[in-house]
Write a protein that holds these residues in place. Structure first.
Motif, short mmCIF file in Angstrom:
data_model
loop_
_atom_site.label_atom_id
_atom_site.label_comp_id
_atom_site.label_asym_id
_atom_site.label_seq_id
_atom_site.Cartn_x
_atom_site.Cartn_y
_atom_site.Cartn_z
N THR A 38 7.80 10.97 -8.32
CA THR A 38 7.53 12.21 -7.54
C THR A 38 8.52 12.50 -6.76
O THR A 38 8.58 13.57 -5.95
N ARG A 39 9.55 11.40 -6.60
CA ARG A 39 10.62 11.87 -5.58
C ARG A 39 11.48 13.17 -5.79
O ARG A 39 11.98 13.20 -6.92
N VAL A 40 11.65 13.57 -4.66
CA VAL A 40 12.62 14.88 -4.76
C VAL A 40 13.61 14.60 -3.87
O VAL A 40 13.67 14.60 -2.59
N GLY A 70 -5.93 14.64 6.02
CA GLY A 70 -4.93 14.07 6.55
C GLY A 70 -3.49 14.08 5.55
O GLY A 70 -3.69 13.96 4.52
N ILE A 71 -2.50 13.83 6.14
CA ILE A 71 -1.18 13.88 5.48
C ILE A 71 -0.83 12.43 4.88
O ILE A 71 -0.47 11.69 5.84
N PRO A 72 -0.91 12.12 3.80
CA PRO A 72 -0.51 11.11 3.61
C PRO A 72 0.86 10.38 3.41
O PRO A 72 1.82 11.17 3.12
N LEU A 73 1.27 9.33 3.84
CA LEU A 73 2.84 8.82 3.69
C LEU A 73 2.99 8.34 2.53
O LEU A 73 2.21 7.71 1.94
N ARG A 74 4.44 8.45 2.29
CA ARG A 74 4.88 7.75 1.04
C ARG A 74 5.50 6.56 1.26
O ARG A 74 6.09 6.47 2.34
N CYS A 75 5.48 5.69 0.37
CA CYS A 75 6.00 4.07 0.59
C CYS A 75 7.29 4.16 0.14
O CYS A 75 8.31 3.65 0.48
N GLU A 76 7.76 5.29 -1.01
CA GLU A 76 8.97 5.22 -1.71
C GLU A 76 9.54 4.14 -2.41
O GLU A 76 10.73 4.00 -2.62
N ARG A 77 8.56 3.18 -2.81
CA ARG A 77 8.94 2.07 -3.38
C ARG A 77 8.05 1.93 -4.84
O ARG A 77 8.52 1.34 -5.55
N CYS A 78 6.84 2.35 -4.62
CA CYS A 78 5.85 2.27 -5.73
C CYS A 78 6.25 3.20 -7.20
O CYS A 78 7.08 4.17 -6.88
N ASP A 79 5.57 3.08 -8.16
CA ASP A 79 6.09 4.04 -9.35
C ASP A 79 5.59 5.32 -9.25
O ASP A 79 6.32 6.32 -9.55
N TYR A 80 4.60 5.85 -8.29
CA TYR A 80 4.45 7.16 -7.99
C TYR A 80 5.28 7.68 -7.24
O TYR A 80 5.58 8.84 -7.62
N GLU A 132 22.44 6.66 3.16
CA GLU A 132 23.69 5.86 3.54
C GLU A 132 23.43 4.41 2.85
O GLU A 132 22.31 3.88 2.36
N LEU A 133 24.35 3.51 2.41
CA LEU A 133 24.23 2.45 1.82
C LEU A 133 23.29 1.28 2.60
O LEU A 133 22.70 0.73 1.93
N GLU A 134 23.17 1.42 3.82
CA GLU A 134 22.56 0.68 4.62
C GLU A 134 20.91 0.90 4.66
O GLU A 134 19.94 0.20 4.56
N ASP A 135 20.59 2.23 3.98
CA ASP A 135 19.42 2.47 3.74
C ASP A 135 18.57 1.97 2.69
O ASP A 135 17.34 1.81 2.51
N LEU A 136 19.33 1.25 1.72
CA LEU A 136 18.87 0.72 0.62
C LEU A 136 18.11 -0.68 1.15
O LEU A 136 17.24 -1.12 0.18
N LEU A 137 18.53 -1.14 2.37
CA LEU A 137 17.69 -2.29 2.72
C LEU A 137 16.63 -2.05 3.71
O LEU A 137 16.04 -3.03 4.35
N GLY A 145 0.95 -1.05 0.07
CA GLY A 145 -0.01 -0.05 -0.12
C GLY A 145 0.77 1.33 -0.07
O GLY A 145 1.98 1.30 0.35
N CYS A 146 0.34 2.48 -0.47
CA CYS A 146 1.07 3.71 -0.46
C CYS A 146 -0.13 4.73 -0.24
O CYS A 146 -0.92 4.90 -1.13
N GLU A 147 -0.02 5.23 0.81
CA GLU A 147 -0.94 6.36 0.93
C GLU A 147 -0.92 7.49 0.16
O GLU A 147 -1.80 8.02 -0.48
N ALA A 148 0.42 7.95 -0.31
CA ALA A 148 0.84 9.15 -1.25
C ALA A 148 -0.02 8.68 -2.60
O ALA A 148 -0.73 9.74 -3.26
N ARG A 149 0.22 7.41 -3.06
CA ARG A 149 -0.29 7.10 -4.39
C ARG A 149 -1.71 7.08 -4.59
O ARG A 149 -2.44 7.44 -5.49
N ALA A 150 -2.16 6.43 -3.24
CA ALA A 150 -3.93 6.39 -3.20
C ALA A 150 -4.54 7.55 -3.05
O ALA A 150 -5.33 7.70 -3.82
N MET A 151 -3.90 8.63 -2.42
CA MET A 151 -4.57 9.87 -2.81
C MET A 151 -4.30 10.69 -3.89
O MET A 151 -5.24 11.17 -4.36
#
Length: 258
Positions: free
Chosen positions: A245-247, A231-241, A253-258, A31-37
C-alpha cells in the motif's frame, strides 16, 4: 454470543492476544498498527506459510479436527493424494508427542475452550488448547527448536517463550480464567519441535513472568483500543501490507535505508 463458529470473525468487538501482538509486536515479531487495523476491517489477510500450516496441522490433531483441517487445506497433499514432506514431518511430531504420557496428560483437558473477560478496560477473548478446570491452562506450541536461544539487541539471549510473546498469552489467559472462575491457575506450554528428531517439553511459565507481561499490557491495551475506536494507526513501512500500500511522495536519502 461468541462461539467456535464466529470466534475468528469478531475482530472489532474483542481483542485477542494475537490481535494485540499484531498491533504491538513482541521481541520476535514486528507489530504494525496499519496492518492490524486493515486485518480488523477485513481489508488484509495474511497468507499462512508452510511452517504455520504444519503447526496448525498438529494443533488440529490434538483438538480432534484434523480431518476437517485436511479438507480445508488441500495444499497439504501432493497430486497423488499423499502428504507432502512437511506434513509427513507433522505426523512424526504427533507420533512423538502422543507417545509421552506426561505430555498427553497435560493435553488431556477440555479442548479449544472459549472465555471472555476484560483487560485494562478492553474486552478480550481467549481460546485454550487444553483447559484443565481447577488445575491448569495449557497451550500447545510447535516450534523450530525448543532449546535454541534467541538474540535480542540490548537484551541478550532469550528463551522462545518471551521472544515470541507467549508470556503475554499466558498472562491474559490466566486473568480471563480467574475472572470467569475465581481461580488463578498455573500456565504451561506443551512444546514440540520440528527438528529431524522432534523434541518435547512441558514448560511451566512462572507467575512472575506473567505478572511482568501484564505490566507491559497496562499502557498498551488502552492505546490499542483507542486506535480500534477511530485513532490513526501508524505504518511500520516494513511489513507486506505496508509494501503493497506504499505511495511514494518523495525520494529518500541513503541513510534512511537503515
Amino acid at each position: 454470543m461468541l462461539n467456535a463458529e464466529n470466534y475468528y470473525d469478531l475482530k472489532k468487538e474483542y481483542l485477542s492476544v494475537s490481535q494485540y501482538k499484531d498491533f504491538m509486536g513482541s521481541y520476535g515479531t514486528l507489530g504494525c498498527e496499519a496492518r492490524a487495523m486493515a486485518t480488523v476491517n477485513g481489508e488484509w489477510e495474511e497468507v499462512p506459510s508452510t511452517a504455520m500450516l504444519v503447526g496448525s496441522y498438529v494443533d488440529a490433531w490434538f483438538s480432534g479436527e484434523l480431518e476437517q483441517f485436511k479438507s480445508e487445506h488441500p495444499e497439504c497433499f501432493k497430486k497423488d493424494g499423499s502428504l507432502k514432506a512437511e506434513f509427513v514431518k507433522a505426523e512424526k511430531i504427533i507420533e512423538r508427542a502422543s507417545a509421552d504420557e506426561l505430555f498427553m496428560s497435560f493435553m488431556s483437558g477440555e479442548k479449544q475452550t472459549i472465555m471472555t473477560g476484560e483487560i485494562f478496560g478492553s474486552p478480550f477473548k481467549i481460546k485454550m488448547d487444553s483447559y484443565i478446570p481447577d488445575k491448569a491452562i495449557v497451550d500447545l506450541k510447535v516450534m523450530t527448536s525448543i532449546s535454541e536461544p534467541k538474540w535480542v539487541r540490548d537484551t541478550g539471549y532469550m528463551d522462545f517463550v518471551r521472544y515470541w510473546g507467549y508470556d503475554i498469552q499466558g498472562a491474559v489467559y490466566q486473568e480471563i480464567v480467574r475472572q470467569n472462575t475465581g481461580k488463578t491457575l498455573p500456565f504451561f506450554i506443551a512444546a514440540v519441535s520440528k527438528e529431524s528428531e522432534p523434541d518435547i517439553q512441558i514448560i511451566h511459565v512462572a507467575d512472575r513472568y506473567l505478572e511482568e507481561a501484564m505490566d507491559g499490557l497496562r499502557p498498551n491495551v488502552p492505546y490499542v483500543q483507542a486506535i480500534k475506536d477511530g485513532g490513526i494507526p501508524l505504518r511500520c513501512e516494513r511489513c507486506d501490507y505496508c509494501k503493497r500500500t506504499r505511495v511514494l511522495t518523495k525520494a529518500i536519502e541513503l541513510e534512511d535505508l537503515l
